[in-house]
Design a protein around this motif. Structure first.
Motif: not given
Length: 167
Positions: A95, A98-99
């Motif tokens: 995450r 991806a952020d």
């Protein structure tokens, strides 16, 4: 110290990849491993060097380069991913990776808005002067290395294009 390490690691790998007349899979693997280690140190640096690698691959496309890069990236990421999975935080790592593109874009936009409005941007960059030569070297040397690298790549591409025209 890690910033300079990441610059040297990625710049040397990408220069070798771009300058080799017939790059092998190992040249690509070295570049992929350097990028993977950079992502593990700081994901935002990973994305910066990924951007320069994309430019190299667009200017000098080669299937062997891409295969080697993918293999090296996977090999260097596997131990990190296994440790994250065994610790139960692999999802968090994914995450965060991806952020990061969104966070980097938001940071850039906030900084540009701050400049436009005349107010302080989201982050104030320190601009050291002659009174602090150590900090000045830390701030100005890495961009100078990156600029020199870009000039090196572009002159190499120009030379290769000129050689291809002669043939």
């Amino acid at each position: 110290a890690f910033y300079g390490f990441c610059v040297v690691l990625n710049a040397s790998a990408q220069i070798r990849l771009a300058s080799a007349k017939t790059p092998g899979t190992w040249d690509g693997a070295h570049t992929g491993a350097a990028l993977a280690l950079t992502f593990q140190i700081r994901a935002d640096f990973g994305y910066v060097f990924l951007a320069s690698l994309i430019v190299v691959l667009l200017l000098l496309p080669d299937r062997e380069r891409v295969k080697g890069i993918a293999a090296g990236f996977a090999a260097a990421t596997l131990p990190f991913a296994a440790a994250a999975a065994s610790g139960g935080y692999l999802g968090l790592v994914i995450r965060q990776y991806a952020d990061y593109p969104l966070l980097l874009a938001e940071f850039l936009l906030n900084g540009l808005r701050g400049l436009k409005q005349g107010g302080a941007p989201l982050a104030v960059l320190q601009r050291p002067g002659p009174n602090d030569p150590t900090m000045a070297a830390l701030v100005y040397v890495p961009p100078a290395i990156i600029a020199a690298y870009a000039i090196f790549i572009l002159t190499g591409v120009r030379r290769r294009l000129a050689q291809d025209r002669e043939i």
